[in-house]
Design a protein around this motif. Sequence first.
Motif, PDB file in Angstrom:
ATOM      1  N   ASP A   1       0.955  -1.125   0.012  1.00 28.09           N
ATOM      2  CA  ASP A   1      -0.022  -0.080   0.120  1.00 28.09           C
ATOM      3  C   ASP A   1       0.934   1.389  -0.088  1.00 28.09           C
ATOM      4  O   ASP A   1       0.906   2.042   0.836  1.00 28.09           O
ATOM      5  CB  ASP A   1      -1.001   0.118   1.237  1.00 28.09           C
ATOM      6  CG  ASP A   1      -2.037   1.262   0.966  1.00 28.09           C
ATOM      7  OD1 ASP A   1      -2.394   1.499   0.037  1.00 28.09           O
ATOM      8  OD2 ASP A   1      -2.672   1.552   1.991  1.00 28.09           O
ATOM      9  N   LYS A   2       1.871   1.158  -0.889  1.00 28.25           N
ATOM     10  CA  LYS A   2       2.639   2.438  -1.146  1.00 28.25           C
ATOM     11  C   LYS A   2       3.563   2.791   0.122  1.00 28.25           C
ATOM     12  O   LYS A   2       4.125   4.005   0.226  1.00 28.25           O
ATOM     13  CB  LYS A   2       1.777   3.813  -1.456  1.00 28.25           C
ATOM     14  CG  LYS A   2       0.787   3.606  -2.428  1.00 28.25           C
ATOM     15  CD  LYS A   2       1.311   3.243  -3.851  1.00 28.25           C
ATOM     16  CE  LYS A   2       0.142   3.097  -4.810  1.00 28.25           C
ATOM     17  NZ  LYS A   2       0.428   2.500  -5.974  1.00 28.25           N
ATOM     18  N   LYS A   3       3.844   1.798   0.903  1.00 27.18           N
ATOM     19  CA  LYS A   3       4.717   2.010   2.055  1.00 27.18           C
ATOM     20  C   LYS A   3       5.836   1.002   2.219  1.00 27.18           C
ATOM     21  O   LYS A   3       5.584   0.067   1.451  1.00 27.18           O
ATOM     22  CB  LYS A   3       3.725   1.989   3.461  1.00 27.18           C
ATOM     23  CG  LYS A   3       2.712   3.151   3.405  1.00 27.18           C
ATOM     24  CD  LYS A   3       2.168   3.098   4.840  1.00 27.18           C
ATOM     25  CE  LYS A   3       2.786   3.543   5.862  1.00 27.18           C
ATOM     26  NZ  LYS A   3       1.731   3.656   7.181  1.00 27.18           N
ATOM     27  N   VAL A   4       6.672   1.091   3.013  1.00 24.00           N
ATOM     28  CA  VAL A   4       7.741   0.320   3.185  1.00 24.00           C
ATOM     29  C   VAL A   4       7.830  -0.213   4.594  1.00 24.00           C
ATOM     30  O   VAL A   4       7.606   0.636   5.526  1.00 24.00           O
ATOM     31  CB  VAL A   4       9.324   0.743   2.994  1.00 24.00           C
ATOM     32  CG1 VAL A   4      10.447  -0.079   3.400  1.00 24.00           C
ATOM     33  CG2 VAL A   4       9.420   1.310   1.611  1.00 24.00           C
ATOM     34  N   PHE A   5       7.643  -1.672   4.903  1.00 28.18           N
ATOM     35  CA  PHE A   5       7.148  -2.200   6.260  1.00 28.18           C
ATOM     36  C   PHE A   5       8.349  -2.927   6.337  1.00 28.18           C
ATOM     37  O   PHE A   5       9.354  -3.538   5.696  1.00 28.18           O
ATOM     38  CB  PHE A   5       5.998  -3.154   6.085  1.00 28.18           C
ATOM     39  CG  PHE A   5       4.620  -2.351   6.204  1.00 28.18           C
ATOM     40  CD1 PHE A   5       4.055  -1.909   7.186  1.00 28.18           C
ATOM     41  CD2 PHE A   5       4.316  -1.938   5.025  1.00 28.18           C
ATOM     42  CE1 PHE A   5       2.975  -1.447   7.446  1.00 28.18           C
ATOM     43  CE2 PHE A   5       3.128  -1.346   4.902  1.00 28.18           C
ATOM     44  CZ  PHE A   5       2.367  -1.067   6.022  1.00 28.18           C
ATOM     45  N   LEU A   6       8.999  -2.781   7.748  1.00 27.78           N
ATOM     46  CA  LEU A   6      10.430  -3.354   8.098  1.00 27.78           C
ATOM     47  C   LEU A   6      10.140  -4.052   9.321  1.00 27.78           C
ATOM     48  O   LEU A   6       9.363  -3.768  10.067  1.00 27.78           O
ATOM     49  CB  LEU A   6      11.619  -2.194   8.329  1.00 27.78           C
ATOM     50  CG  LEU A   6      11.747  -1.168   7.225  1.00 27.78           C
ATOM     51  CD1 LEU A   6      12.690  -0.192   7.937  1.00 27.78           C
ATOM     52  CD2 LEU A   6      12.403  -1.875   6.056  1.00 27.78           C
TER      53      LEU A   6
ATOM     54  N   ASN B   1       6.407   5.896   4.411  1.00 35.13           N
ATOM     55  CA  ASN B   1       6.103   6.282   3.243  1.00 35.13           C
ATOM     56  C   ASN B   1       6.867   6.109   2.225  1.00 35.13           C
ATOM     57  O   ASN B   1       8.107   6.659   2.435  1.00 35.13           O
ATOM     58  CB  ASN B   1       5.294   7.239   3.066  1.00 35.13           C
ATOM     59  CG  ASN B   1       3.906   7.597   3.881  1.00 35.13           C
ATOM     60  OD1 ASN B   1       3.176   6.638   4.134  1.00 35.13           O
ATOM     61  ND2 ASN B   1       3.605   8.540   4.814  1.00 35.13           N
ATOM     62  N   LEU B   2       6.809   5.558   1.130  1.00 33.79           N
ATOM     63  CA  LEU B   2       7.821   5.665  -0.270  1.00 33.79           C
ATOM     64  C   LEU B   2       7.644   7.110  -0.649  1.00 33.79           C
ATOM     65  O   LEU B   2       6.768   7.944  -0.450  1.00 33.79           O
ATOM     66  CB  LEU B   2       7.246   4.728  -1.414  1.00 33.79           C
ATOM     67  CG  LEU B   2       7.075   3.291  -1.223  1.00 33.79           C
ATOM     68  CD1 LEU B   2       6.457   2.577  -2.153  1.00 33.79           C
ATOM     69  CD2 LEU B   2       8.720   3.008  -1.306  1.00 33.79           C
TER      70      LEU B   2
ATOM     71  N   GLY C   1      16.239   3.210  -6.105  1.00 34.73           N
ATOM     72  CA  GLY C   1      15.708   4.210  -5.189  1.00 34.73           C
ATOM     73  C   GLY C   1      15.238   3.700  -3.940  1.00 34.73           C
ATOM     74  O   GLY C   1      15.684   4.485  -2.907  1.00 34.73           O
ATOM     75  N   VAL C   2      14.524   2.721  -3.918  1.00 37.94           N
ATOM     76  CA  VAL C   2      14.055   2.373  -2.482  1.00 37.94           C
ATOM     77  C   VAL C   2      14.932   1.839  -1.563  1.00 37.94           C
ATOM     78  O   VAL C   2      14.835   2.108  -0.549  1.00 37.94           O
ATOM     79  CB  VAL C   2      12.551   1.430  -2.749  1.00 37.94           C
ATOM     80  CG1 VAL C   2      12.227   0.761  -1.590  1.00 37.94           C
ATOM     81  CG2 VAL C   2      11.717   2.264  -3.286  1.00 37.94           C
TER      82      VAL C   2
ATOM     83  N   ILE D   1       4.442  -9.208   7.758  1.00 41.47           N
ATOM     84  CA  ILE D   1       5.833  -8.756   8.200  1.00 41.47           C
ATOM     85  C   ILE D   1       6.155  -9.228   9.686  1.00 41.47           C
ATOM     86  O   ILE D   1       7.164  -9.684   9.678  1.00 41.47           O
ATOM     87  CB  ILE D   1       5.727  -7.046   8.233  1.00 41.47           C
ATOM     88  CG1 ILE D   1       7.153  -6.723   8.384  1.00 41.47           C
ATOM     89  CG2 ILE D   1       4.778  -6.901   9.262  1.00 41.47           C
ATOM     90  CD1 ILE D   1       7.937  -6.628   7.313  1.00 41.47           C
ATOM     91  N   GLU D   2       5.059  -9.771  10.158  1.00 44.14           N
ATOM     92  CA  GLU D   2       5.557 -10.415  11.561  1.00 44.14           C
ATOM     93  C   GLU D   2       6.136 -12.044  11.183  1.00 44.14           C
ATOM     94  O   GLU D   2       7.032 -12.229  11.661  1.00 44.14           O
ATOM     95  CB  GLU D   2       4.388 -10.766  12.386  1.00 44.14           C
ATOM     96  CG  GLU D   2       3.529  -9.368  12.871  1.00 44.14           C
ATOM     97  CD  GLU D   2       4.374  -9.337  14.214  1.00 44.14           C
ATOM     98  OE1 GLU D   2       5.087  -9.777  14.670  1.00 44.14           O
ATOM     99  OE2 GLU D   2       3.919  -8.024  14.798  1.00 44.14           O
TER     100      GLU D   2
END
Length: 469
Positions: free
Chosen positions: A11-16, A30-31, A49-50, A221-222
């Motif tokens: 959803d246009k975001k980076v999850f870590l 957010n990207l 870029g990301v 992500i978990e």
Amino acid sequence: MKSVIGVHFWDKKVFLCWCEEESISTASFNLPADLRRDDILEQEFALTGVLKAIREYLKEKLNIYDFGLAVCVPDQFGIEEIRRIYEVGSQCGIEILKVVDETLAFALHLYGEYDFDGRMLAAVIAEGRLSISEYDFSDKGVEKICTYIAGRWTGASIARAPFLHSYSQGLFDATEAGIVFGAGSMNACISMEQSLKSYIKEGTFVNSEIEFKMKSSDDIIEGLGYICGKLEGRDAFAGLGVSDNISPYELYVGINGEIFSAVKPETSLSRNSGLEIKKLPESAGSSEAFTVYEKKQDRLIKIGGLNVPKDNLSDYYKKSVWVGIGADEHRAMTLLIQQMDSEKYIELPIGTGDDAADSGAKEESIAEFVEKILPIIDNLEYASKFAQDPDNPYTKGIIQSYENAVKILEENGITMIKGEGEPFDFNLQNAVAHIADVDLPENTVKQVMQTGYVYKGKVIRTASVIVAN
């Protein structure tokens, strides 16, 4: 110790995610506006870029400097797409330690949360796409059985979902799993459940009592955090077994132009798979050409090859041989040729792309060729857009010709640059004019004046656009 950071784009975001002691921590950001793309993992410039943005975030926000990444990808990614991620990471000076399918990361979360053995289906329902894979849970860990569905999906009907293989719909119908877990938004999961019920009712699904349980996309992500802990060698995750496949697609091997089905989609990375060939096809030249393909949407996509001197194969012509393909986690492949009645064999690395040596030159020539024919496609596009009478047979012929031209480009890896209503991207677009528009956010593409094209992540021609300020 080097930190292992899990990365998932949603959803246009980076999850870590990462491990602290024996627990899993998460964060998101957010990207950048110019990189908010659905195909971010497929475009080299966007992924570059990301990865750089992730490095800056880890340094500035989390004070992490020494790290490697475990990257979560859609289940339809095959060998070529996964290898590209490793290559781009290397170019950016960032080590990619592992690439994990979304359903596998999700299945690992389920493995940690639920205490049961046996088969289950993991479904990831994102905006505009769906993946369903079957997994086997046991005391040894999680083993992927097969990916059935993966790709673009409107949510209308599972019967029209993107089954990966000609036979995967049949396998999906006959699954032994008693439960489907779906990760995604509430609306996406409800749509999936309704489609599944309709599919079971109308089709040949043998397990009509299969359950559906809704889960959050956060669980992906978990589960990826389990991989991070295992890669770091933490005690809580050291015993976790994880078995993945070489590719979600069927692999074929070509020998001097003869094509053989060699590797099924359920084949694990941990073993060689192949076939017996009664007589090795022999060319008239001084070497034999071996080529490996992935079968995608009924098309064979070349992913590697090598030429083997005949002198090296002199012991393998007169008797049946076993030809196998192996792969490591980076999808670096090897070819194994072994005599069926002995232990004598040769094992050789399979080069990437079009025999590696001349792939760059070939890609350049393709790009030059496309540049030459773009004016013709532009004319067809303009004629289609501004046709006064779309029902006229002459007009219909023009529209059909344009659609066929675009389809041929796409089949050969050339995609159009779109952007109306999306943030302006200077990497892909050239602003030929700026206008005021209160209905659009600042720096948004109002109109595409000339379509741009990309070939394997490289821009052939930027799109000319009007930008709203």
